[in-house]
Each structure stands twice: as C-alpha cells, then as structure tokens.
Design an enzyme around this catalytic site. Structure first.
Site, PDB file in Angstrom:
ATOM      1  N   ASP A   1     -17.841 -48.528   3.519  1.00  0.00           N
ATOM      2  CA  ASP A   1     -17.993 -47.148   3.984  1.00  0.00           C
ATOM      3  C   ASP A   1     -18.697 -46.301   2.938  1.00  0.00           C
ATOM      4  OD1 ASP A   1     -17.452 -44.960   5.835  1.00  0.00           O
ATOM      5  OD2 ASP A   1     -15.940 -44.254   4.424  1.00  0.00           O
TER       6      ASP A   1
ATOM      7  N   HIS B   1     -20.176 -43.410   5.187  1.00  0.00           N
ATOM      8  CA  HIS B   1     -19.157 -42.609   4.483  1.00  0.00           C
ATOM      9  C   HIS B   1     -18.489 -41.668   5.486  1.00  0.00           C
ATOM     10  CE1 HIS B   1     -17.837 -40.557   0.489  1.00  0.00           C
ATOM     11  NE2 HIS B   1     -16.894 -40.464   1.423  1.00  0.00           N
TER      12      HIS B   1
ATOM     13  N   GLY C   1      -2.159 -45.396  -3.705  1.00  0.00           N
ATOM     14  CA  GLY C   1      -1.815 -43.979  -3.603  1.00  0.00           C
ATOM     15  C   GLY C   1      -1.538 -43.638  -2.149  1.00  0.00           C
ATOM     16  N   ARG C   2      -1.856 -42.377  -1.796  1.00  0.00           N
ATOM     17  CA  ARG C   2      -1.586 -41.931  -0.418  1.00  0.00           C
ATOM     18  C   ARG C   2      -2.271 -42.848   0.597  1.00  0.00           C
ATOM     19  NH1 ARG C   2      -2.469 -36.603  -3.338  1.00  0.00           N
ATOM     20  NH2 ARG C   2      -4.505 -37.569  -3.633  1.00  0.00           N
ATOM     21  N   ILE C   3      -3.583 -43.096   0.413  1.00  0.00           N
ATOM     22  CA  ILE C   3      -4.317 -43.876   1.424  1.00  0.00           C
ATOM     23  C   ILE C   3      -3.975 -45.360   1.296  1.00  0.00           C
ATOM     24  CG2 ILE C   3      -6.592 -44.398   2.381  1.00  0.00           C
ATOM     25  CD1 ILE C   3      -7.592 -41.742   1.102  1.00  0.00           C
TER      26      ILE C   3
ATOM     27  N   ARG D   1      -3.067 -48.323 -11.503  1.00  0.00           N
ATOM     28  CA  ARG D   1      -2.824 -48.002 -12.915  1.00  0.00           C
ATOM     29  C   ARG D   1      -1.411 -48.401 -13.311  1.00  0.00           C
ATOM     30  NH1 ARG D   1      -5.088 -42.101 -13.406  1.00  0.00           N
ATOM     31  NH2 ARG D   1      -3.812 -42.082 -11.552  1.00  0.00           N
TER      32      ARG D   1
ATOM     33  N   GLU E   1     -25.763 -42.500  -1.830  1.00  0.00           N
ATOM     34  CA  GLU E   1     -25.683 -42.151  -0.402  1.00  0.00           C
ATOM     35  C   GLU E   1     -26.559 -40.926  -0.130  1.00  0.00           C
ATOM     36  OE1 GLU E   1     -21.540 -41.427   0.228  1.00  0.00           O
ATOM     37  OE2 GLU E   1     -20.972 -43.474  -0.292  1.00  0.00           O
TER      38      GLU E   1
ATOM     39  N   ARG F   1     -15.258 -45.293  -3.401  1.00  0.00           N
ATOM     40  CA  ARG F   1     -16.516 -44.689  -3.812  1.00  0.00           C
ATOM     41  C   ARG F   1     -17.464 -45.840  -4.159  1.00  0.00           C
ATOM     42  NH1 ARG F   1     -15.148 -40.680  -1.789  1.00  0.00           N
ATOM     43  NH2 ARG F   1     -14.775 -38.640  -2.705  1.00  0.00           N
TER      44      ARG F   1
HETATM   45  N1  LIG Z   1     -14.277 -43.275   2.449  1.00  0.00           N
HETATM   46  C1  LIG Z   1     -13.862 -42.046   2.622  1.00  0.00           C
HETATM   47  O1  LIG Z   1     -14.302 -41.332   3.505  1.00  0.00           O
HETATM   48  C2  LIG Z   1     -12.825 -41.503   1.729  1.00  0.00           C
HETATM   49  C3  LIG Z   1     -12.619 -41.993   0.465  1.00  0.00           C
HETATM   50  N2  LIG Z   1     -11.631 -41.489  -0.324  1.00  0.00           N
HETATM   51  C4  LIG Z   1     -11.426 -42.023  -1.672  1.00  0.00           C
HETATM   52  O2  LIG Z   1     -10.095 -42.521  -1.781  1.00  0.00           O
HETATM   53  C5  LIG Z   1      -9.580 -42.154  -3.050  1.00  0.00           C
HETATM   54  C6  LIG Z   1      -8.075 -42.276  -3.058  1.00  0.00           C
HETATM   55  O3  LIG Z   1      -7.474 -41.255  -2.312  1.00  0.00           O
HETATM   56  P1  LIG Z   1      -5.874 -41.072  -2.308  1.00  0.00           P
HETATM   57  O4  LIG Z   1      -5.199 -42.327  -1.876  1.00  0.00           O
HETATM   58  O5  LIG Z   1      -5.584 -39.820  -1.583  1.00  0.00           O
HETATM   59  O6  LIG Z   1      -5.620 -40.873  -3.878  1.00  0.00           O
HETATM   60  P2  LIG Z   1      -4.281 -41.046  -4.718  1.00  0.00           P
HETATM   61  O7  LIG Z   1      -4.493 -40.267  -5.949  1.00  0.00           O
HETATM   62  O8  LIG Z   1      -3.091 -40.772  -3.858  1.00  0.00           O
HETATM   63  O9  LIG Z   1      -4.240 -42.615  -5.076  1.00  0.00           O
HETATM   64  C7  LIG Z   1      -5.059 -43.216  -6.025  1.00  0.00           C
HETATM   65  C8  LIG Z   1      -4.522 -44.593  -6.401  1.00  0.00           C
HETATM   66  O10 LIG Z   1      -5.448 -45.197  -7.306  1.00  0.00           O
HETATM   67  C9  LIG Z   1      -4.783 -45.556  -8.504  1.00  0.00           C
HETATM   68  N3  LIG Z   1      -5.682 -45.350  -9.647  1.00  0.00           N
HETATM   69  C10 LIG Z   1      -6.209 -44.172 -10.075  1.00  0.00           C
HETATM   70  N4  LIG Z   1      -6.990 -44.385 -11.146  1.00  0.00           N
HETATM   71  C11 LIG Z   1      -6.938 -45.710 -11.409  1.00  0.00           C
HETATM   72  C12 LIG Z   1      -7.519 -46.528 -12.402  1.00  0.00           C
HETATM   73  N5  LIG Z   1      -8.302 -46.017 -13.336  1.00  0.00           N
HETATM   74  N6  LIG Z   1      -7.269 -47.852 -12.351  1.00  0.00           N
HETATM   75  C13 LIG Z   1      -6.460 -48.372 -11.399  1.00  0.00           C
HETATM   76  N7  LIG Z   1      -5.882 -47.642 -10.439  1.00  0.00           N
HETATM   77  C14 LIG Z   1      -6.121 -46.325 -10.438  1.00  0.00           C
HETATM   78  C15 LIG Z   1      -3.571 -44.648  -8.598  1.00  0.00           C
HETATM   79  O11 LIG Z   1      -2.589 -45.247  -9.409  1.00  0.00           O
HETATM   80  C16 LIG Z   1      -3.175 -44.576  -7.121  1.00  0.00           C
HETATM   81  O12 LIG Z   1      -2.450 -45.725  -6.772  1.00  0.00           O
HETATM   82  C17 LIG Z   1     -10.172 -40.764  -3.276  1.00  0.00           C
HETATM   83  O13 LIG Z   1     -10.165 -40.402  -4.644  1.00  0.00           O
HETATM   84  C18 LIG Z   1     -11.569 -40.926  -2.715  1.00  0.00           C
HETATM   85  O14 LIG Z   1     -12.453 -41.358  -3.721  1.00  0.00           O
HETATM   86  C19 LIG Z   1     -10.806 -40.509   0.140  1.00  0.00           C
HETATM   87  C20 LIG Z   1     -10.972 -39.978   1.376  1.00  0.00           C
HETATM   88  C21 LIG Z   1     -12.037 -40.390   2.259  1.00  0.00           C
HETATM   89  O1  LIG Z   2     -12.113 -36.967   0.799  1.00  0.00           O
HETATM   90  C1  LIG Z   2     -12.925 -37.673   0.187  1.00  0.00           C
HETATM   91  O2  LIG Z   2     -12.866 -37.944  -1.009  1.00  0.00           O
HETATM   92  C2  LIG Z   2     -14.008 -38.230   0.945  1.00  0.00           C
HETATM   93  O3  LIG Z   2     -14.624 -39.180   0.551  1.00  0.00           O
HETATM   94  C3  LIG Z   2     -14.294 -37.605   2.210  1.00  0.00           C
HETATM   95  O4  LIG Z   2     -15.605 -37.872   2.412  1.00  0.00           O
HETATM   96  P1  LIG Z   2     -16.238 -37.485   3.747  1.00  0.00           P
HETATM   97  O5  LIG Z   2     -15.789 -36.069   3.909  1.00  0.00           O
HETATM   98  O6  LIG Z   2     -15.641 -38.450   4.710  1.00  0.00           O
HETATM   99  O7  LIG Z   2     -17.675 -37.632   3.494  1.00  0.00           O
END
Ligand SMILES: NC(=O)C1=CN([C@@H]2O[C@H](COP(=O)(O)OP(=O)(O)OC[C@H]3O[C@@H](n4cnc5c(N)ncnc54)[C@H](O)[C@@H]3O)[C@@H](O)[C@H]2O)C=CC1
Ligand SMILES: O=C(O)C(=O)COP(=O)(O)O
Length: 313
Positions: A256, A279, A153-155, A175, A261, A232
């Site tokens: 992370d 995190h 996805g985005r990240i 997916r 947590e 997560r």
């Molecule tokens: N460690 C941290 O601080 C952070 C962690 N995150 C986590 O990163 C996740 C992803 O963020 P984005 O890239 O913005 O989301 P996004 O929605 O742009 O991308 C998600 C990706 O996962 C895939 N996906 C979704 N459900 C699936 C499944 N059941 N099986 C296989 N692939 C699947 C989608 O097809 C897509 O490629 C967030 O939902 C969050 O949990 C986000 C921000 C900070």
């Molecule tokens: O944006 C998310 O989903 C995150 O995981 C952000 O978490 P944080 O704000 O870095 O604790």
C-alpha cells in the site's frame, strides 16, 4: 473574516474545507503558483498548519512561520513532520490515531488475501477470456498459516485480531514486548521472517525503522513467503524487495506504501507477483470524515485553550 490564519499543505475533502474556511482564514499552499511567494507574503500571520501524513511539515517551512503554534496532521504517521524542531520551539503537533485503525487493518487483510489468493490476477483471468481455455493456476492458502506482524501498536493489534479469526498463528516484532497481548514476541526480525509464511509490516516510518525489511529479512521469509507493507515505503529496502520478487527469493508482495509516492519505482508495475494499492489504507468515506473532524477538533481545542484531543507534541 475569521481572524486566525492557517496554512494548508494539501487538500482535504470538501466537507472539511467548508468547515475550515468558515472558521479560519485558510491559505492553500498546494494551489499557489509560487509557494515561496505565498509563504513570504502570509508567513508572519500563520498560527497553524493543517497538513497530511505524506506532506508533513519540515523545519524549513516552520522556520518561516514565526507565529506558528500548532501543526495538525490528517493521518496518524508523523514521520514527515520535524517533531524535534516543533518540540524545541514549543509548537504543538496533533495526529489522527484510532479513527483509522480498523480500515487500515482491513486493507492489510485485503492485501494479504489478494496477494496469496491472487484475486486481482484472477479478475484479469476472467475478464480476458482465459477461463475455460487454460486452468487458473493454483494459489496459496491464508487460513491457518503463520503470520509475523512487524509493529504491535493500535493497527498491528487490529490486524492480529483479524488473522486470529482466520485461525492463523501470530507472532510479532516491536520495540518492546507488549504485556497486554498474548501473541508470541520475537525480538529478532530475521528469526520472525524465517518462522512466518506472511510478514505484515505496520511500524511507523522514520529513521528508526529505515529499511528494517532488508535483503536478509526477505531471504529469511523465503521462496514461499509473502510480504505485506501498510506502514511506510521507508521501512522496506525497495531495491532488495524488487530483487527478491524478480528472483523469487520471496513468492509475492502486497504493497500500500512506497518510496516516492505517487511516482513509484516503475519496476513494480511490471512484476506479476505484486499487488499494488495507492496508499489508501485509511481511504474510506467514514474514516476520512472522522480524520477530518479530529483535525478540526484539535485546532478548535488549541485556539480555545482546551486540552488537545490527540497530542503528539
Ligand atoms: N497505509 C496507510 O494508509 C496507513 C499507514 N499507517 C502507518 O502505520 C503506522 C502505525 O500506526 P499505529 O499502529 O497507529 O501506531 P502505534 O504507535 O500504535 O504502533 C506502532 C508500533 O510499532 C512499534 N515500533 C515503533 N517504533 C519501532 C521501532 N523503531 N522498531 C520496532 N518497532 C517499533 C511500536 O512498538 C508499536 O508496536 C503509522 O505510523 C503509519 O506510518 C497508518 C495509517 C494508515
Ligand atoms: O495515517 C497515516 O499515517 C496514513 O498513512 C494515512 O494515509 P492516507 O491518509 O491513507 O494517505
């Protein structure tokens, strides 16, 4: 006194609190000695919840807020918000996508380099005077290696762009195949792990991705392989991961995110082949300011009857 009442599930940085408290009548749930008493007292006036990713909003909480119109989440992951309840009740939900993408991708790369090149261990090596007495063990190269990305996805895309700059080969599991990216798509996660030197996990949490990184995937990653998790804690079978790190079924991990947590499984603290982060993927001043602004912009748009900038529901 501002007349819209909002419930905050957890603290935001001071710069957001100042703005929120100037605009709304804010009830600080996390500071209440008796949270249930606070909800019983003010619940019938609450029109919005401002929450954080890990705190979410349960159906149980939302049920006690009969005038609730919107849940605004400071974070992109909405796995801790009961979206089906919100949908059924016509409660809007917003998150903070995009503004945190680059920083979370940066921390994934930081963890990858730290884990493979053992940067934290090397820091301890210098600080404890071992340099010159014993050789620093040789470590693993990152450049040019095979990187499997779980979630494109985005990240995931931002991580791919960075690893491409390291001359890495990239393949991904998600997916669906994304027609906009040229990287190899692998529909079988075990096959991706088998191919990859490094597996980087960045799918959303929740039931659909629960423990997708299981013992079989870790075994396929193999004794030279490394796991980086910035998604997560729920996406990884932690028992299987701890066993794999102890038995060297995989070489190392950079994490992370965890279950429970911040009270993570204490065994992680004793493993030499794991790099830990609290995190903190989005934890830069710049990104946190942008996340707070997006939460406030979503609330402001809702109460002004304008389109929400980043709706989830
Ligand atoms: N460690 C941290 O601080 C952070 C962690 N995150 C986590 O990163 C996740 C992803 O963020 P984005 O890239 O913005 O989301 P996004 O929605 O742009 O991308 C998600 C990706 O996962 C895939 N996906 C979704 N459900 C699936 C499944 N059941 N099986 C296989 N692939 C699947 C989608 O097809 C897509 O490629 C967030 O939902 C969050 O949990 C986000 C921000 C900070
Ligand atoms: O944006 C998310 O989903 C995150 O995981 C952000 O978490 P944080 O704000 O870095 O604790």
């Amino acid at each position: 006194m501002p007349d819209v009442e909002i419930l905050m599930a957890g603290a935001y940085p001071e710069w957001d609190m100042v703005d929120l408290e100037a605009t709304y009548r804010v009830h600080r749930l996390w500071e209440a000695a008796d949270r249930q008493a606070l909800i019983s007292k003010v619940g019938s006036n609450i029109r919005a919840i401002a929450t954080r990713g890990e705190l979410g909003a349960s159906a149980d909480l939302m049920k006690q807020l009969p005038k609730l119109e919107i849940v605004s989440c400071y974070g992109v992951g909405t796995d801790a918000i009961d979206l089906s309840y919100a949908r059924a009740k016509g409660i809007r939900v917003t998150n903070t996508p995009d503004v945190l993408t680059e920083d979370v991708a940066d921390i994934a790369i930081g963890l990858l380099l730290s884990t493979a090149r053992q940067i934290p261990q090397a820091d301890v090596f210098v600080r404890t005077g071992q340099w010159g007495n014993v050789p620093m063990p040789l470590v693993t190269r990152v450049s040019g290696k095979k990187v499997g990305i779980v979630g494109m996805g985005r990240i995931g895309k931002a991580i791919a762009k960075r690893t491409a700059a390291f001359g890495c080969d990239i393949s991904y599991f998600a997916r669906n195949r994304d027609q906009d990216v040229a990287y190899g798509y692998e529909a079988n996660l075990v096959a991706l792990a088998n191919w990859a030197d490094f597996l980087i996990v960045i799918v959303p949490g929740g039931a659909a991705t629960m423990k997708i990184i299981n013992a079989e995937v870790l075994e396929a990653l193999g004794p030279e392989g490394m796991l980086i998790n910035v998604s997560r804690g729920t996406t990884v079978d932690e028992e299987a991961l701890i066993a794999a790190l102890q038995n060297r079924t995989i070489q190392a991990a950079g994490l992370d995110v965890f279950l429970n947590e911040p009270k993570i499984d204490a065994r992680f603290l004793t493993l030499p082949n794991v790099v830990l982060q609290p995190h903190h993927g989005s934890g830069t001043i710049e990104t946190r300011k942008a996340m707070g602004k997006l939460v406030r912009d979503n609330l402001a748009a809702h109460f002004a009857d304008r389109a929400l900038p980043t709706p989830v529901v």
